[in-house]
Design an enzyme around this catalytic site. Sequence first.
Site, PDB file in Angstrom:
ATOM      1  N   GLN A   1      -6.488  56.786 -49.271  1.00 29.65           N
ATOM      2  CA  GLN A   1      -5.350  57.552 -49.814  1.00 29.65           C
ATOM      3  C   GLN A   1      -4.631  58.378 -48.751  1.00 29.65           C
ATOM      4  O   GLN A   1      -3.413  58.515 -48.784  1.00 29.65           O
ATOM      5  CB  GLN A   1      -5.834  58.471 -50.942  1.00 29.65           C
ATOM      6  CG  GLN A   1      -4.784  59.395 -51.535  1.00 29.65           C
ATOM      7  CD  GLN A   1      -3.707  58.655 -52.320  1.00 29.65           C
ATOM      8  OE1 GLN A   1      -3.912  58.295 -53.463  1.00 29.65           O
ATOM      9  NE2 GLN A   1      -2.563  58.417 -51.686  1.00 29.65           N
TER      10      GLN A   1
ATOM     11  N   GLU B   1       5.626  52.356 -51.383  1.00 25.60           N
ATOM     12  CA  GLU B   1       5.779  53.050 -52.673  1.00 25.60           C
ATOM     13  C   GLU B   1       6.575  54.338 -52.437  1.00 25.60           C
ATOM     14  O   GLU B   1       6.050  55.441 -52.436  1.00 25.60           O
ATOM     15  CB  GLU B   1       4.410  53.381 -53.292  1.00 25.60           C
ATOM     16  CG  GLU B   1       4.543  53.909 -54.721  1.00 25.60           C
ATOM     17  CD  GLU B   1       3.246  54.464 -55.286  1.00 25.60           C
ATOM     18  OE1 GLU B   1       2.291  54.685 -54.528  1.00 25.60           O
ATOM     19  OE2 GLU B   1       3.209  54.706 -56.510  1.00 25.60           O
TER      20      GLU B   1
ATOM     21  N   TRP C   1      -0.925  61.921 -61.103  1.00 24.56           N
ATOM     22  CA  TRP C   1       0.348  61.220 -60.912  1.00 24.56           C
ATOM     23  C   TRP C   1       1.037  60.890 -62.234  1.00 24.56           C
ATOM     24  O   TRP C   1       2.230  60.666 -62.283  1.00 24.56           O
ATOM     25  CB  TRP C   1       0.113  59.929 -60.122  1.00 24.56           C
ATOM     26  CG  TRP C   1      -0.347  60.182 -58.722  1.00 24.56           C
ATOM     27  CD1 TRP C   1       0.458  60.420 -57.637  1.00 24.56           C
ATOM     28  CD2 TRP C   1      -1.689  60.233 -58.237  1.00 24.56           C
ATOM     29  NE1 TRP C   1      -0.308  60.616 -56.531  1.00 24.56           N
ATOM     30  CE2 TRP C   1      -1.628  60.511 -56.850  1.00 24.56           C
ATOM     31  CE3 TRP C   1      -2.949  60.077 -58.825  1.00 24.56           C
ATOM     32  CZ2 TRP C   1      -2.764  60.634 -56.054  1.00 24.56           C
ATOM     33  CZ3 TRP C   1      -4.083  60.195 -58.026  1.00 24.56           C
ATOM     34  CH2 TRP C   1      -3.977  60.473 -56.671  1.00 24.56           C
TER      35      TRP C   1
ATOM     36  N   HIS D   1      -4.347  46.879 -61.489  1.00 26.97           N
ATOM     37  CA  HIS D   1      -4.246  48.029 -60.567  1.00 26.97           C
ATOM     38  C   HIS D   1      -4.446  49.334 -61.321  1.00 26.97           C
ATOM     39  O   HIS D   1      -3.585  49.765 -62.092  1.00 26.97           O
ATOM     40  CB  HIS D   1      -2.860  48.003 -59.907  1.00 26.97           C
ATOM     41  CG  HIS D   1      -2.661  49.019 -58.836  1.00 26.97           C
ATOM     42  ND1 HIS D   1      -2.203  48.691 -57.568  1.00 26.97           N
ATOM     43  CD2 HIS D   1      -2.829  50.360 -58.808  1.00 26.97           C
ATOM     44  CE1 HIS D   1      -2.105  49.775 -56.834  1.00 26.97           C
ATOM     45  NE2 HIS D   1      -2.476  50.821 -57.563  1.00 26.97           N
TER      46      HIS D   1
ATOM     47  N   HIS E   1      -1.280  49.326 -51.067  1.00 22.97           N
ATOM     48  CA  HIS E   1      -0.187  50.147 -51.607  1.00 22.97           C
ATOM     49  C   HIS E   1       0.923  50.059 -50.567  1.00 22.97           C
ATOM     50  O   HIS E   1       0.770  50.566 -49.451  1.00 22.97           O
ATOM     51  CB  HIS E   1      -0.616  51.610 -51.758  1.00 22.97           C
ATOM     52  CG  HIS E   1      -1.424  51.894 -52.970  1.00 22.97           C
ATOM     53  ND1 HIS E   1      -2.670  51.365 -53.179  1.00 22.97           N
ATOM     54  CD2 HIS E   1      -1.161  52.688 -54.055  1.00 22.97           C
ATOM     55  CE1 HIS E   1      -3.131  51.803 -54.343  1.00 22.97           C
ATOM     56  NE2 HIS E   1      -2.248  52.597 -54.898  1.00 22.97           N
TER      57      HIS E   1
ATOM     58  N   HIS F   1      -6.509  53.420 -60.812  1.00 20.97           N
ATOM     59  CA  HIS F   1      -7.334  54.334 -59.995  1.00 20.97           C
ATOM     60  C   HIS F   1      -8.330  54.981 -60.955  1.00 20.97           C
ATOM     61  O   HIS F   1      -8.041  56.008 -61.574  1.00 20.97           O
ATOM     62  CB  HIS F   1      -6.465  55.401 -59.328  1.00 20.97           C
ATOM     63  CG  HIS F   1      -5.488  54.840 -58.336  1.00 20.97           C
ATOM     64  ND1 HIS F   1      -5.643  54.980 -56.970  1.00 20.97           N
ATOM     65  CD2 HIS F   1      -4.350  54.126 -58.506  1.00 20.97           C
ATOM     66  CE1 HIS F   1      -4.621  54.380 -56.347  1.00 20.97           C
ATOM     67  NE2 HIS F   1      -3.834  53.853 -57.266  1.00 20.97           N
TER      68      HIS F   1
ATOM     69  N   ASP G   1      -1.905  51.685 -63.001  1.00 21.11           N
ATOM     70  CA  ASP G   1      -2.019  52.598 -61.886  1.00 21.11           C
ATOM     71  C   ASP G   1      -2.849  53.811 -62.328  1.00 21.11           C
ATOM     72  O   ASP G   1      -3.887  54.080 -61.760  1.00 21.11           O
ATOM     73  CB  ASP G   1      -0.636  53.041 -61.383  1.00 21.11           C
ATOM     74  CG  ASP G   1      -0.621  53.420 -59.909  1.00 21.11           C
ATOM     75  OD1 ASP G   1      -1.608  53.122 -59.214  1.00 21.11           O
ATOM     76  OD2 ASP G   1       0.386  53.998 -59.465  1.00 21.11           O
TER      77      ASP G   1
HETATM   78  N1  17E Z   1      -2.030  57.096 -54.917  1.00 21.48           N
HETATM   79  C1  17E Z   1      -0.904  56.544 -54.415  1.00 21.48           C
HETATM   80  O1  17E Z   1      -0.725  56.524 -53.188  1.00 21.48           O
HETATM   81  N2  17E Z   1      -0.002  56.004 -55.239  1.00 21.48           N
HETATM   82  C2  17E Z   1      -0.193  56.036 -56.548  1.00 21.48           C
HETATM   83  N3  17E Z   1       0.730  55.502 -57.344  1.00 21.48           N
HETATM   84  C3  17E Z   1      -1.361  56.619 -57.083  1.00 21.48           C
HETATM   85  C4  17E Z   1      -2.273  57.122 -56.232  1.00 21.48           C
HETATM   86  C5  17E Z   1      -1.572  56.662 -58.544  1.00 21.48           C
HETATM   87 FE   FE2 Z   2      -1.866  52.819 -57.014  1.00 21.81          FE
END
Ligand code: 17E
Ligand code: FE2
Length: 419
Positions: free
Chosen positions: A158, A219, A321, A63, A216, A65, A315
């Site tokens: 996103q 989170e 982030w 995982h 995702h 980005h 990630d």
């Molecule tokens: N976007 C998201 O929704 N969650 C993350 N941990 C990252 C991007 C890195």
């Molecule tokens: Fe992610």
Amino acid sequence: MTSTSYELVLRQGRLLRADGTIDQVDIAIAAGRIVAIGPELEPGTFELDLEESLISPPFVESHIHLDSALTAGEPRWNQSGTLFEGIEIWRERKQNLSLEDIKTRAIETLKQQAMQGVLYVRSHADVSEQNLVALKGLLEVREAVKDWITLQVVAFPQDGIYGGPKNDALMEEALKLGADVVGGIPHYELTREDGVKSVHRIFELAQQYDRLIDIHCDEIDDDHARFLEVVVACAIRSGLGERVTASHTTAFGSYNNAYANKLLGFIRRTSINFVVNPLINITLQGRTDTYPKRRGLTRVKELWQQGTNVSLGHDCVQDPWYSMGTGNMLDVAFMLVHVAQMTGIAEINACYDMITYQGAKTLNLASDYGIEVGKPANLIVLDAIDRYDAIRRRATVKHVISQGQLIASTNAPLMQWQR
Ligand code: 17E
Ligand code: FE2
């Protein structure tokens, strides 16, 4: 077989097998494949003395980005350290993406990873952006790097599938363009109902286009974020099981035990994968807590104990982030040992498996992965005694062999005691 048919022979390595046992062997490679494994093989055209170093299957990055990698500080730094400020900063940065910008940063990051033994990567590509530049760029990267690294691309909305009027259509367009995996972000949809609807939509798209799923999911530290149960229910009913991955699931660490135990039982009825990103989630989560502060991690130990597949990712590498990261999967495993308290010897070894075999399972690589005669010659050589030693010292990867070619080599640093 005549001796010259071996193109490359690796001498005297200690081969880490899937069951964790280690044997001293030679490995012969020809035409990009492993053709023999044995105690004393015939000479090859090229020979590499491994000096009893550990031979392991490559690391798997489950995982990352790549579209945002190497942009930390652009246009500004994340002051609150939260997921949500990161999303806002990225929204600004993504207004001026070009294919060149994406490709340069992604390939640079992949090279950093490959030089540290990563030969399989799953990257998310943000598809909630008008021109799908991130997705198109990463699809071009997938092609450009395919001789030395295998890249899977996730169509990741996103800003939510229902967060904007065009996002659903952009997701579908991304699948038509060739994304390997359908992504999602139910906890960031505008309402709980939209979140549930998004999960159903993801499963529908995956079935329609015959793609994998990686969501995702939950989170957030909110113990009411409960989209994992929807993912599990859809996985049970659709039978998609091992083709489905829930990433992050950090809210699982905040659920009450009565609910969590019920959910663990439901998870046992399917075979979905979990991806954990301990480097970033230990920094992103718990930001609204005073003290005690939560760890921002899913229930790794309980999932592993019940035989659920768990694998690991960065990630982020230097983005809005998370400003740290070098692409080294041993850093990720090392952090997990601490944060998930995976400190027993079987638990430490399991953390190594989460960046190798279990990652391969998440990515559905199955039959191509592993060090056996007939398989593609993808392997790494570590300056380590065993899995525990590799994680403890975050051992140097001395050689990386991809599709039969030696693509990177280094010596482990040697400090001399001077008195
Ligand atoms: N976007 C998201 O929704 N969650 C993350 N941990 C990252 C991007 C890195
Ligand atoms: Fe992610």
